[in-house]
Design an enzyme around this catalytic site. Structure first.
Site, PDB file in Angstrom:
ATOM      1  N   ASP A 181      75.461  -8.725  44.587  1.00  0.00           N
ATOM      2  CA  ASP A 181      75.574  -7.318  44.183  1.00  0.00           C
ATOM      3  C   ASP A 181      76.943  -7.127  43.537  1.00  0.00           C
ATOM      4  OD1 ASP A 181      75.316  -4.416  44.059  1.00  0.00           O
ATOM      5  OD2 ASP A 181      73.794  -4.588  45.604  1.00  0.00           O
TER       6      ASP A 181
ATOM      7  N   HIS B  22      76.741  -8.151  40.272  1.00  0.00           N
ATOM      8  CA  HIS B  22      76.449  -6.964  39.464  1.00  0.00           C
ATOM      9  C   HIS B  22      77.693  -6.382  38.814  1.00  0.00           C
ATOM     10  CE1 HIS B  22      72.434  -6.078  41.801  1.00  0.00           C
ATOM     11  NE2 HIS B  22      72.500  -7.312  41.298  1.00  0.00           N
TER      12      HIS B  22
END
Length: 427
Positions: A230, A253
């Site tokens: 993430d 991310h």
């Protein structure tokens, strides 16, 4: 006449030999103490309180006893987790305030979580530090949270390590592996430095952020490698004066401001600087994400000297963000550490639903390759819009031979220089 002299010489020799052996024993004993950290340079070793370090025995109580001695005790203000051992710990909290203005936690060995899951609603963090000023956590050891036991099996998952109300915090030279959720959380604190950190989790592991920041002021994160599932770093509400430099991010991310304004919250982030970072095979690059039903602002943010290597979405502002995931059972921007003394004013203004304003955002010297043709996305709210967005020397190419990249803008206002962002509306 010669025999008394011979006896005297022999006695003197034996006495010297005894003293040498005694000295050797003392030196060996002192070396052993130094090795285990008992009384060496002010360190207190967890092994002195019964920790075994075989990776299977529960060493939680021994760690808490060592903490009590250091935090509440006298001159020894340093805990040592010795090298060459692996200590299994159940969820535990190291709580201050402590007598000393500076406490050191030297993790030279390895820490490993239990080989089973637990109820994260009661224990939302595996290892937490609370209300400890001047805390230094370092040592070169590994922190393995065994996240694979949780991914895909448990909806509500704990963070691996959290620091709350720890002013003057210093974290350095540690390796974090496989958190069930985010690896390190920072909240309600000021004057923090994080450096020399390596965080690793599979690229498809759910919500395994590297570092989450909320309600913090004056944070410097630099010279670290974060490869997770993430956000490499997420900057949440109540945070200001955040400086991020020299980060290698990917997979993951990217580096995000937000998400902000979830469940109608009044959210603020300002004075953020991200510089000299590299994003490799990330789902996103540099991102600002806000919910429409929130309020507040994200402003005075700069991204400088950024390299993208096949990043799927290199530059994003999304003022209509919707999160389809579970975030491990809790929102990143509304966790239990949000309600601290630094956020007292913001909580009284929550939920007016006008949207989070995004303004004064600078993108400078951003280059590299995009894995998607749409390299730049500025998706701003129709009513609020995004203002004072500046693109200076932003040039991306496609990671796919023969493809061209482009930018899309909705309700985004600002200016561009030496950048292919023709959609940005000039005033």
């Amino acid at each position: 006449m010669g025999r008394p002299k011979m006896k005297s010489s022999l006695l003197f020799f034996l006495l010297c030999l005894f003293q040498i052996n005694k000295l050797g024993f003392c030196l060996e004993e002192e070396a052993q103490k130094s090795k285990n950290g008992v009384g060496s340079n002010g360190f207190i070793s967890v092994t002195s309180f019964g920790a075994i370090g075989d990776g299977e025995t529960d060493d939680t109580k021994a760690f808490l006893k060592a903490w009590e001695a250091v935090c509440k005790g006298g001159r020894n203000t340093k805990i040592l987790v010795p090298q060459g051992k692996t200590f299994m710990l159940k969820p535990l909290a190291f709580i201050g305030p402590c007598k000393s203005s500076s406490i050191s936690f030297s993790i030279r060995g390895n820490l490993v979580a239990p080989g089973y899951t637990w109820y994260a609603g009661r224990y939302p963090t595996w290892i937490s530090f609370d209300s400890i000023n001047g805390l230094v956590v370092t040592g070169g050891g590994t922190i393995d949270a065994r996240g694979s036991l949780w991914w895909g099996n448990v909806n509500t998952r704990p963070s691996a390590m959290h620091f709350n109300n720890c002013n003057g915090l210093r974290i350095s030279n540690l390796r974090h592996l496989n958190s069930p959720r985010n690896h390190v959380g920072l909240s309600c604190s000021q004057n923090i430095e994080v450096t020399g950190i390596r965080m690793t989790a599979p690229g498809d592991s759910p919500n395994t952020d590297g570092i989450d920041i909320s309600n913090c002021k004056g944070v410097h994160i630099h010279d670290s490698v974060i490869a997770t599932g993430d956000d490499c770093i997420a900057i949440n509400s109540g945070s200001s004066h955040i400086n991020i430099t020299g980060i290698f991010c990917g997979p993951g991310h990217g580096i995000s401001v937000g998400s902000l304004g979830v469940t109608g919250d009044f959210a603020t982030v300002e004075e953020v600087r991200v510089k000299n970072c590299t994003f490799t095979n990330t789902q996103n690059g540099v991102r600002i994400k806000t919910y429409q039903n929130g309020s507040g602002y994200a402003r005075k943010i700069s991204f400088e000297d950024i390299i993208m290597v096949a990043s799927e979405n290199p530059i994003i502002i999304d003022q209509t963000y919707h999160n389809g995931g579970t975030n491990g059972g809790r929102s990143k921007s509304s966790n239990s550490y949000q309600n601290c003394h630094l956020a007292a004013k913001q909580r009284t203004q929550s939920g007016n639903g006008k949207g989070v304003r995004v303004s004064d955002v600078r993108y400078s010297s951003i280059r590299g390759s995009s894995a998607s043709d749409q390299a730049i996305t500025l998706n701003c709210d129709a009513d609020l819009g995004c203002s004072d967005i500046v693109m200076n020397n932003v040039n991306m190419v496609s990671a796919t031979f023969g493809h061209k990249v482009f930018a899309t803008c909705k309700n985004a206002h600002g200016s561009f220089f030496a950048s292919k962002v023709n959609c940005l509306k000039k005033y």
